[in-house]
Design a protein around this motif. Structure first.
Motif, PDB file in Angstrom:
ATOM      1  N   VAL A 222       0.843  -1.195   0.000  1.00 16.48           N
ATOM      2  CA  VAL A 222       0.000   0.000   0.000  1.00 16.48           C
ATOM      3  C   VAL A 222       0.880   1.248   0.000  1.00 16.48           C
ATOM      4  CG1 VAL A 222      -1.682   1.343   1.334  1.00 16.48           C
ATOM      5  CG2 VAL A 222      -1.910  -1.139   1.177  1.00 16.48           C
ATOM      6  N   VAL A 223       0.499   2.232  -0.814  1.00 16.25           N
ATOM      7  CA  VAL A 223       1.165   3.531  -0.792  1.00 16.25           C
ATOM      8  C   VAL A 223       0.330   4.442   0.109  1.00 16.25           C
ATOM      9  CG1 VAL A 223       2.019   5.469  -2.148  1.00 16.25           C
ATOM     10  CG2 VAL A 223       1.988   3.159  -3.136  1.00 16.25           C
ATOM     11  N   PRO A 224       0.853   4.893   1.256  1.00 17.22           N
ATOM     12  CA  PRO A 224       0.030   5.665   2.207  1.00 17.22           C
ATOM     13  C   PRO A 224      -0.290   7.060   1.690  1.00 17.22           C
ATOM     14  CG  PRO A 224       2.301   5.549   2.966  1.00 17.22           C
ATOM     15  CD  PRO A 224       2.212   4.655   1.762  1.00 17.22           C
ATOM     16  N   GLY A 225      -1.499   7.528   2.015  1.00 19.84           N
ATOM     17  CA  GLY A 225      -1.939   8.872   1.666  1.00 19.84           C
ATOM     18  C   GLY A 225      -2.801   9.442   2.760  1.00 19.84           C
ATOM     19  N   ASP A 226      -3.423  10.601   2.489  1.00 14.77           N
ATOM     20  CA  ASP A 226      -4.227  11.243   3.536  1.00 14.77           C
ATOM     21  C   ASP A 226      -5.470  11.940   2.976  1.00 14.77           C
ATOM     22  OD1 ASP A 226      -3.241  13.476   2.255  1.00 14.77           O
ATOM     23  OD2 ASP A 226      -1.995  14.160   3.919  1.00 14.77           O
ATOM     24  N   TRP A 227      -5.984  11.468   1.846  1.00 15.18           N
ATOM     25  CA  TRP A 227      -7.142  12.033   1.150  1.00 15.18           C
ATOM     26  C   TRP A 227      -6.774  13.229   0.261  1.00 15.18           C
ATOM     27  CZ3 TRP A 227     -10.123   8.227   1.710  1.00 15.18           C
ATOM     28  CH2 TRP A 227     -10.750   7.816   2.891  1.00 15.18           C
ATOM     29  N   ALA A 229      -4.872  15.888  -2.511  1.00 18.39           N
ATOM     30  CA  ALA A 229      -4.228  15.856  -3.820  1.00 18.39           C
ATOM     31  C   ALA A 229      -2.710  15.843  -3.659  1.00 18.39           C
ATOM     32  CB  ALA A 229      -4.673  17.055  -4.646  1.00 18.39           C
ATOM     33  N   GLU A 230      -2.207  16.516  -2.625  1.00 18.17           N
ATOM     34  CA  GLU A 230      -0.762  16.530  -2.381  1.00 18.17           C
ATOM     35  C   GLU A 230      -0.231  15.123  -2.140  1.00 18.17           C
ATOM     36  OE1 GLU A 230       3.198  17.407  -1.555  1.00 18.17           O
ATOM     37  OE2 GLU A 230       1.663  18.566  -2.631  1.00 18.17           O
ATOM     38  N   SER A 231      -0.926  14.346  -1.307  1.00 17.94           N
ATOM     39  CA  SER A 231      -0.469  12.983  -1.038  1.00 17.94           C
ATOM     40  C   SER A 231      -0.574  12.131  -2.305  1.00 17.94           C
ATOM     41  CB  SER A 231      -1.265  12.348   0.104  1.00 17.94           C
ATOM     42  OG  SER A 231      -2.597  12.052  -0.280  1.00 17.94           O
ATOM     43  N   GLY A 232      -1.608  12.372  -3.116  1.00 18.72           N
ATOM     44  CA  GLY A 232      -1.719  11.658  -4.383  1.00 18.72           C
ATOM     45  C   GLY A 232      -0.594  12.009  -5.333  1.00 18.72           C
ATOM     46  N   ALA A 247      -2.055  -0.109 -13.172  1.00 22.09           N
ATOM     47  CA  ALA A 247      -3.381   0.249 -12.670  1.00 22.09           C
ATOM     48  C   ALA A 247      -3.288   0.687 -11.221  1.00 22.09           C
ATOM     49  CB  ALA A 247      -4.342  -0.933 -12.790  1.00 22.09           C
ATOM     50  N   VAL A 248      -3.989   1.790 -10.889  1.00 24.77           N
ATOM     51  CA  VAL A 248      -3.962   2.334  -9.530  1.00 24.77           C
ATOM     52  C   VAL A 248      -5.391   2.659  -9.091  1.00 24.77           C
ATOM     53  CG1 VAL A 248      -3.062   4.115  -7.991  1.00 24.77           C
ATOM     54  CG2 VAL A 248      -1.694   3.366  -9.959  1.00 24.77           C
ATOM     55  N   PHE A 249      -5.735   2.200  -7.901  1.00 27.02           N
ATOM     56  CA  PHE A 249      -6.993   2.588  -7.265  1.00 27.02           C
ATOM     57  C   PHE A 249      -6.672   3.602  -6.186  1.00 27.02           C
ATOM     58  CE2 PHE A 249      -9.839   1.536  -3.537  1.00 27.02           C
ATOM     59  CZ  PHE A 249     -10.864   2.375  -3.953  1.00 27.02           C
ATOM     60  N   ALA A 250      -7.175   4.821  -6.320  1.00 26.41           N
ATOM     61  CA  ALA A 250      -6.931   5.891  -5.359  1.00 26.41           C
ATOM     62  C   ALA A 250      -8.052   5.917  -4.325  1.00 26.41           C
ATOM     63  CB  ALA A 250      -6.837   7.237  -6.072  1.00 26.41           C
ATOM     64  N   ALA A 251      -7.701   6.204  -3.065  1.00 22.52           N
ATOM     65  CA  ALA A 251      -8.673   6.159  -1.970  1.00 22.52           C
ATOM     66  C   ALA A 251      -9.798   7.160  -2.143  1.00 22.52           C
ATOM     67  CB  ALA A 251      -7.976   6.393  -0.636  1.00 22.52           C
ATOM     68  N   ASN A 252      -9.519   8.289  -2.813  1.00 20.86           N
ATOM     69  CA  ASN A 252     -10.602   9.223  -3.149  1.00 20.86           C
ATOM     70  C   ASN A 252     -10.198  10.011  -4.389  1.00 20.86           C
ATOM     71  OD1 ASN A 252      -8.773  11.114  -2.186  1.00 20.86           O
ATOM     72  ND2 ASN A 252     -10.208  12.132  -0.820  1.00 20.86           N
ATOM     73  N   ASP A 253     -11.116  10.825  -4.890  1.00 27.75           N
ATOM     74  CA  ASP A 253     -10.867  11.523  -6.150  1.00 27.75           C
ATOM     75  C   ASP A 253      -9.798  12.600  -6.022  1.00 27.75           C
ATOM     76  OD1 ASP A 253     -12.764   9.926  -7.277  1.00 27.75           O
ATOM     77  OD2 ASP A 253     -14.299  11.483  -7.481  1.00 27.75           O
ATOM     78  N   HIS A 254      -9.684  13.231  -4.855  1.00 27.24           N
ATOM     79  CA  HIS A 254      -8.633  14.232  -4.691  1.00 27.24           C
ATOM     80  C   HIS A 254      -7.254  13.581  -4.749  1.00 27.24           C
ATOM     81  CE1 HIS A 254     -12.056  16.613  -3.090  1.00 27.24           C
ATOM     82  NE2 HIS A 254     -11.410  17.586  -3.704  1.00 27.24           N
ATOM     83  N   THR A 255      -7.132  12.388  -4.184  1.00 27.52           N
ATOM     84  CA  THR A 255      -5.892  11.633  -4.320  1.00 27.52           C
ATOM     85  C   THR A 255      -5.623  11.320  -5.790  1.00 27.52           C
ATOM     86  OG1 THR A 255      -6.180  10.655  -2.122  1.00 27.52           O
ATOM     87  CG2 THR A 255      -4.690   9.534  -3.634  1.00 27.52           C
ATOM     88  N   ALA A 256      -6.663  10.909  -6.511  1.00 23.02           N
ATOM     89  CA  ALA A 256      -6.519  10.609  -7.938  1.00 23.02           C
ATOM     90  C   ALA A 256      -6.094  11.843  -8.721  1.00 23.02           C
ATOM     91  CB  ALA A 256      -7.826  10.051  -8.491  1.00 23.02           C
ATOM     92  N   LEU A 257      -6.611  13.003  -8.338  1.00 21.91           N
ATOM     93  CA  LEU A 257      -6.227  14.251  -8.997  1.00 21.91           C
ATOM     94  C   LEU A 257      -4.718  14.476  -8.894  1.00 21.91           C
ATOM     95  CD1 LEU A 257      -6.840  17.035 -10.259  1.00 21.91           C
ATOM     96  CD2 LEU A 257      -7.395  17.853  -7.964  1.00 21.91           C
ATOM     97  N   GLY A 258      -4.155  14.261  -7.715  1.00 23.31           N
ATOM     98  CA  GLY A 258      -2.715  14.394  -7.539  1.00 23.31           C
ATOM     99  C   GLY A 258      -1.946  13.373  -8.354  1.00 23.31           C
ATOM    100  N   LEU A 259      -2.467  12.156  -8.423  1.00 22.51           N
ATOM    101  CA  LEU A 259      -1.833  11.118  -9.240  1.00 22.51           C
ATOM    102  C   LEU A 259      -1.746  11.546 -10.699  1.00 22.51           C
ATOM    103  CD1 LEU A 259      -3.508   7.846  -7.899  1.00 22.51           C
ATOM    104  CD2 LEU A 259      -1.050   8.274  -7.959  1.00 22.51           C
ATOM    105  N   LEU A 260      -2.850  12.046 -11.236  1.00 26.32           N
ATOM    106  CA  LEU A 260      -2.884  12.458 -12.639  1.00 26.32           C
ATOM    107  C   LEU A 260      -1.839  13.539 -12.920  1.00 26.32           C
ATOM    108  CD1 LEU A 260      -6.743  12.575 -13.320  1.00 26.32           C
ATOM    109  CD2 LEU A 260      -5.133  10.768 -13.941  1.00 26.32           C
ATOM    110  N   ARG A 261      -1.706  14.484 -11.991  1.00 20.80           N
ATOM    111  CA  ARG A 261      -0.715  15.545 -12.172  1.00 20.80           C
ATOM    112  C   ARG A 261       0.709  14.973 -12.194  1.00 20.80           C
ATOM    113  NH1 ARG A 261       0.232  21.009 -10.645  1.00 20.80           N
ATOM    114  NH2 ARG A 261       2.407  21.441 -11.212  1.00 20.80           N
ATOM    115  N   ALA A 262       1.008  14.097 -11.239  1.00 19.51           N
ATOM    116  CA  ALA A 262       2.356  13.527 -11.162  1.00 19.51           C
ATOM    117  C   ALA A 262       2.667  12.680 -12.388  1.00 19.51           C
ATOM    118  CB  ALA A 262       2.493  12.692  -9.891  1.00 19.51           C
ATOM    119  N   PHE A 263       1.713  11.856 -12.801  1.00 19.17           N
ATOM    120  CA  PHE A 263       1.933  11.029 -13.982  1.00 19.17           C
ATOM    121  C   PHE A 263       2.178  11.897 -15.222  1.00 19.17           C
ATOM    122  CE2 PHE A 263      -0.642   7.269 -12.107  1.00 19.17           C
ATOM    123  CZ  PHE A 263       0.501   6.808 -11.452  1.00 19.17           C
TER     124      PHE A 263
END
Length: 342
Positions: A222-227, A229-232, A247-263
């Protein structure tokens, strides 16, 4: 002045409930001479009260017996989409039933701040209380600090089964997300989690792992986060450097938003290189680049059911203290998921 136990701690309503083998709500009904309590149960509660020398707070009983027309809500993380949407559902359902709503937000998640917020709610002569998206520790501090006899309902987290709890079916929502990715052909699914202390976040971790295990797939770390976008974003930078992440399942959409930016910054194309699924279906989810596939839990329905359950408790209905059916989410498929590359 409450009675005092042998260990020197004042006896509270929970002590009476445990000794007599009933719920807090049943003890409250006996104390307040409500109907719909079996005579044998009433005698057992009264004997527990006698043994513990429990003395109900007469001021609190007086407040409860007034015809208050306000529901108290203690809200945690009210700026997040889930809690905010739940509060909206509570407000609409309460108004439809002829009740106003008073919201208290603790200054801190520590016990002192929570007890102070609950005392503030009680001072407003509320007819009942709903706790929204607290950790188990926070929910316990909040609910056990209530005056005796004040009906209470929890959203997601409660100290024990004596408090009716309205929950999203986290396991079903996560199962749909992970199986969607597996059916697309991904060998496994990575997970960026929510805060460790939150029961809903941990429920998503457990459901993610269980779904992979049932499919015969290995669960990555598990990659730890905190809900946030920064943690994502930080998780996305880490995952972009790992080989084999498709494939990545993000704990919430704000986490996913951060993922999209980093990718995007690392040249990882979504969904051509990596598929991403979120959780919540925030209003912006369909306008991200790419539009986000996500799990949609009906937070407003959670709020509505919370009010409905509280009103039944206030009316002395025995079945209100039982299990409340979980709110089942749906999967919203957009453009952020696709078969793996190659």
């Amino acid at each position: 002045m409450a009675g005092v136990r042998r260990d020197g701690r004042p006896a509270v309503i929970g002590d009476v409930a445990r000794l007599s083998g009933v719920s807090n709500q049943t003890v409250s009904r006996v104390i307040n001479e409500r109907p719909n309590v079996r005579e044998e149960t009433r005698r057992r509660v009264q004997e527990a009260i006698r043994q513990l020398d429990y003395r109900p707070n007469l001021m609190a009983r007086g407040l409860v017996r007034r015809q208050a027309h306000t529901i108290g809500v203690i809200g945690f993380d009210p700026v997040l989409f889930g809690p905010a949407s739940t509060l909206l559902g509570i407000g609409r359902a309460a108004r439809a039933a002829g009740y106003g709503v008073t919201i208290a937000t603790p200054e801190s998640s520590g016990r002192g701040g929570i007890v102070e917020a609950m005392a503030d709610l009680a001072s407003h002569t509320v007819a009942g209380v709903i706790t929204v998206f607290a950790s188990r520790a926070a929910a316990t501090s909040a609910l056990l600090s209530l005056p005796a006899g004040l009906p209470a309902v929890a959203v997601e987290a409660s100290p024990d089964d004596s408090v009716p709890t309205v929950r999203i079916d986290q396991a079903e929502g996560v199962r749909m997300a992970v199986e969607h990715l597996l059916h697309l052909g991904h060998r496994t699914v990575w997970h960026v989690s929510g805060p460790r202390e939150r029961l809903d976040a941990q429920a998503r971790v457990e459901a993610w792992r269980t779904t992979l295990e049932r499919a015969g797939r290995l669960a990555p770390q598990v990659v730890p986060g905190d809900w946030s976008a920064e943690s994502g974003y930080q998780a996305g930078l880490e995952l972009a450097e790992r080989r084999g992440v498709t494939a990545v399942f993000a704990a919430n959409d704000h986490t996913a938003l951060g993922l999209l930016r980093a990718f995007s910054e690392r040249g990882v194309r979504v969904p051509r290189d990596v598929s991403v699924v979120g959780f919540d279906d925030i209003p912006e989810a369909g306008y991200l680049i790419p539009p986000l596939t996500t799990v949609r839990p009906d937070h407003e329905e959670v709020g509505r059911r919370s009010v409905e359950t509280l009103l039944r408790l206030m009316d002395g209905q025995d079945d209100a203290a039982g299990a409340v059916p979980r709110v089942v989410p749906t999967l919203v498929r957009r453009v952020s998921t696709a078969p793996p590359p190659g």
